[in-house]
Write an enzyme that holds these catalytic residues in place. Structure first.
Site, PDB file in Angstrom:
ATOM      1  CB  SER A   1      -0.919  -0.003   1.222  1.00 21.02           C
ATOM      2  OG  SER A   1      -0.169  -0.114   2.420  1.00 21.02           O
TER       3      SER A   1
ATOM      4  CG  HIS B   1     -43.374  20.593  -9.803  1.00 17.75           C
ATOM      5  ND1 HIS B   1     -43.505  19.282  -9.411  1.00 17.75           N
ATOM      6  CD2 HIS B   1     -44.058  21.322  -8.892  1.00 17.75           C
ATOM      7  CE1 HIS B   1     -44.247  19.225  -8.320  1.00 17.75           C
ATOM      8  NE2 HIS B   1     -44.596  20.448  -7.978  1.00 17.75           N
TER       9      HIS B   1
ATOM     10  CE  LYS C   1     -22.213  24.431 -26.762  1.00 19.70           C
ATOM     11  NZ  LYS C   1     -22.061  23.030 -27.179  1.00 19.70           N
TER      12      LYS C   1
ATOM     13  CG  ASN D   1     -19.384  24.106 -23.869  1.00 21.35           C
ATOM     14  OD1 ASN D   1     -20.483  24.525 -24.256  1.00 21.35           O
ATOM     15  ND2 ASN D   1     -18.551  23.456 -24.652  1.00 21.35           N
TER      16      ASN D   1
ATOM     17  CD  GLU E   1     -21.197  20.636 -18.856  1.00 21.11           C
ATOM     18  OE1 GLU E   1     -21.018  19.592 -19.495  1.00 21.11           O
ATOM     19  OE2 GLU E   1     -21.141  21.760 -19.368  1.00 21.11           O
TER      20      GLU E   1
ATOM     21  CE1 TYR F   1      -5.799  -3.319   8.929  1.00 23.06           C
ATOM     22  CE2 TYR F   1      -4.888  -5.518   8.584  1.00 23.06           C
ATOM     23  CZ  TYR F   1      -5.071  -4.222   8.149  1.00 23.06           C
ATOM     24  OH  TYR F   1      -4.551  -3.820   6.947  1.00 23.06           O
TER      25      TYR F   1
ATOM     26  CD  GLN G   1      -2.901  -2.431   2.154  1.00 23.96           C
ATOM     27  OE1 GLN G   1      -2.152  -2.684   3.073  1.00 23.96           O
ATOM     28  NE2 GLN G   1      -2.715  -2.947   0.944  1.00 23.96           N
TER      29      GLN G   1
HETATM   30  N1  ARG Z   1      -0.914  -1.331   5.180  1.00 22.88           N
HETATM   31  C1  ARG Z   1      -1.825  -1.786   6.173  1.00 22.88           C
HETATM   32  C2  ARG Z   1      -3.172  -1.060   6.017  1.00 22.88           C
HETATM   33  O1  ARG Z   1      -3.174  -0.093   5.348  1.00 22.88           O
HETATM   34  C3  ARG Z   1      -1.289  -1.541   7.537  1.00 22.88           C
HETATM   35  C4  ARG Z   1      -1.797  -2.444   8.592  1.00 22.88           C
HETATM   36  C5  ARG Z   1      -1.283  -3.804   8.366  1.00 22.88           C
HETATM   37  N2  ARG Z   1      -1.565  -4.708   9.432  1.00 22.88           N
HETATM   38  C6  ARG Z   1      -1.438  -5.996   9.275  1.00 22.88           C
HETATM   39  N3  ARG Z   1      -1.725  -6.732  10.281  1.00 22.88           N
HETATM   40  N4  ARG Z   1      -1.128  -6.504   8.126  1.00 22.88           N
HETATM   41  O2  ARG Z   1      -4.193  -1.446   6.538  1.00 22.88           O
END
Ligand code: ARG
Length: 458
Positions: free
Chosen positions: A23, A156, A283, A285, A290, A317, A322
């Site tokens: 991530s 309306h 035109k 626009n 939009e 968790y 993520q």
């Molecule tokens: N990158 C993870 C997230 O965004 C961090 C937490 C990860 N925790 C774990 N037990 N793998 O959620």
């Protein structure tokens, strides 16, 4: 790259799995929060004697160097790392050695990510709050400028009753004012610290969660560690508030688009906030409006994605969570952009007050006032309503309007009509007489303007 969590497994994941799992390409934007959280954690560990004060100082100095280097660009986040939390800890250990490995005592990435996200979002909320305030002030200034510009109010999308353009604009100021309330409500519930919840069950170390929370500017701590790492209701709540805000901007956009059309020609957007067509030379626009209308769908999407991601998750968790970040980041980025563009578009917008008035004169929008006139002469409203309706039908047949109908013809419908009827259906008078709280009268609109300005920082 060897994983910090290698141990139970050898940590050699497939490249595909690594990329899928990682991530860092989106959570690296939380590096400041991650480092601040780690500094507070190190300082608490030192203060509580869980690590030595020397070690705490070493960790904090090392973290400060990482922060400085990230800010200056001397250090770049490494996409090969799983996430920003792992990256910072890994660089720290590379730089300061064994002591770096003590930072993760009495915490988990589960409480760390929840902490970083809450800190990141409270800053985003503050920024969005300020941008919304700016927009409200711009809309309110415009309302003041056009406080006496008469236009048809619609239901309306049919001409209904005369109002002022200022009155219509102030409706949006009021809506946006409630958006501010929603943002600050949600900030209150976001600004509660999860750190110290650890993986889910708390910790056996003698930590001080309140010290850490205070250090990081939180109003309190999550009082159930499982809740602390499991819920993302603060994300959902923010996404909800942002969706409502976008819904307001989208309706406003829709009106601006209509008003800019040749059919209405009520407003003229500035050249700097419109675009041309590549083929049709005539035109101009309203692309900004939009796009705001279009981007509303994407913010709703972020809300629904997050709600759906959470709905089936057992505590605590799960990696599904993520997915929270991209949605909430996208929504914040989108809303901030929309608010800025919208404010620019509104403050440079000009009204064509002559066209507004012309439209107000043509649609029998004073028929309610005509009925009210008869009520003033003693007729019950239902009877007065009927006579006014017949008069409108009579005018349509004769291709004329109420203002131009001779008094004798009025009298043919009711003996109660007198020459003062013309005054009572004069559009400016119709607007001015709506003095009920919140109504269209100039005094009422002035009061609304004052109220809104009073609610906003100066
Ligand atoms: N990158 C993870 C997230 O965004 C961090 C937490 C990860 N925790 C774990 N037990 N793998 O959620």
């Amino acid at each position: 790259m060897a994983k910090l969590w290698a141990g139970r497994t050898d940590g050699t994941t497939d490249k595909l799995a690594d990329d899928f799992n990682s991530s860092i390409h989106f959570d690296s934007r939380m590096y400041r929060q991650d480092i601040a959280g780690s500094m507070a954690h190190a300082s608490m560990l030192g203060a509580k004697g869980i690590i030595s004060q020397d070690e705490a100082m070493k960790l904090i100095d090392g973290l400060q160097d990482i922060l400085d280097d990230l800010e200056s660009g001397a250090l770049k986040t490494d996409d090969g790392c799983e996430d920003i939390h792992m990256f910072v800890e890994q660089v720290l250990t590379e730089r300061i050695g064994e002591t770096g490995k003590k930072l993760h005592t009495a915490r988990s990435r589960n409480d760390q990510v929840a902490l970083d996200l809450r800190m990141y979002l409270r800053d985003e909320i503050d920024e969005i709050y300020t941008l919304t305030e700016d927009l409200i002030l711009d809309v309110t200034d415009k309302a003041e400028e056009y406080k006496t510009a008469i236009m048809p109010g619609y239901t309306h999308l049919q001409r209904a009753q005369p109002i002022s353009f200022g009155h219509q604009l102030m409706a949006y100021s009021m809506m946006l004012l409630r958006d501010l309330d929603r943002l600050s409500d949600c900030r209150g519930r976001t600004n509660v610290s999860p750190i110290g919840s650890c993986a889910l069950a708390g910790t056996t170390y003698d930590t001080d969660r309140f010290m850490e929370a205070k250090d990081l500017g939180f109003d309190g701590v999550c009082l159930n560690s499982i809740d602390g790492v499991s819920d993302r209701d603060f994300c959902v709540e923010l996404l909800g508030a942002l969706s409502i805000l976008m819904m307001h901007l989208s309706r406003f956009s829709e009106e601006i688009i209509l008003w800019s059309s040749w059919e209405f020609k009520f407003v003229e957007l500035s050249d700097s906030f419109t675009t041309g067509s590549s083929i049709m030379p005539q035109k101009k626009n309203p692309d900004m409006a939009e796009l705001v209308r279009g981007k509303t769908g994407r913010v709703y999407g972020d809300l629904i994605a997050t709600l759906t991601m959470l709905k089936g998750l057992p505590l605590a968790y799960n990696k599904d969570m993520q997915e929270d970040k991209e949605s909430v980041f996208d929504a914040c980025d989108t809303v901030k952009m929309c608010l800025k563009v919208f404010a620019g578009m509104i403050s440079t917008m000009k009204a064509n007050t002559a066209n507004m008035l012309k439209a107000a004169q043509a649609g029998f929008i004073n028929a309610t006032d005509l009925a009210d006139y008869l009520v003033g002469k003693g007729l019950p409203f239902r009877n007065a309503y009927k006579i006014s309706g017949q008069l409108v039908a009579g005018c349509i047949k004769k291709n004329t309007v109420l203002e131009k109908l001779p008094l004798e013809e009025y009298k043919a419908y009711s003996e109660l009509f007198d020459s003062d009827v013309y005054d009572s259906i004069d559009l400016a008078h119709c607007v001015e007489r709506r003095r009920s709280t919140g109504g269209s009268s100039f005094a009422s609109v002035s009061a609304q303007i004052e109220y809104v300005r009073g609610k906003i920082r100066v």
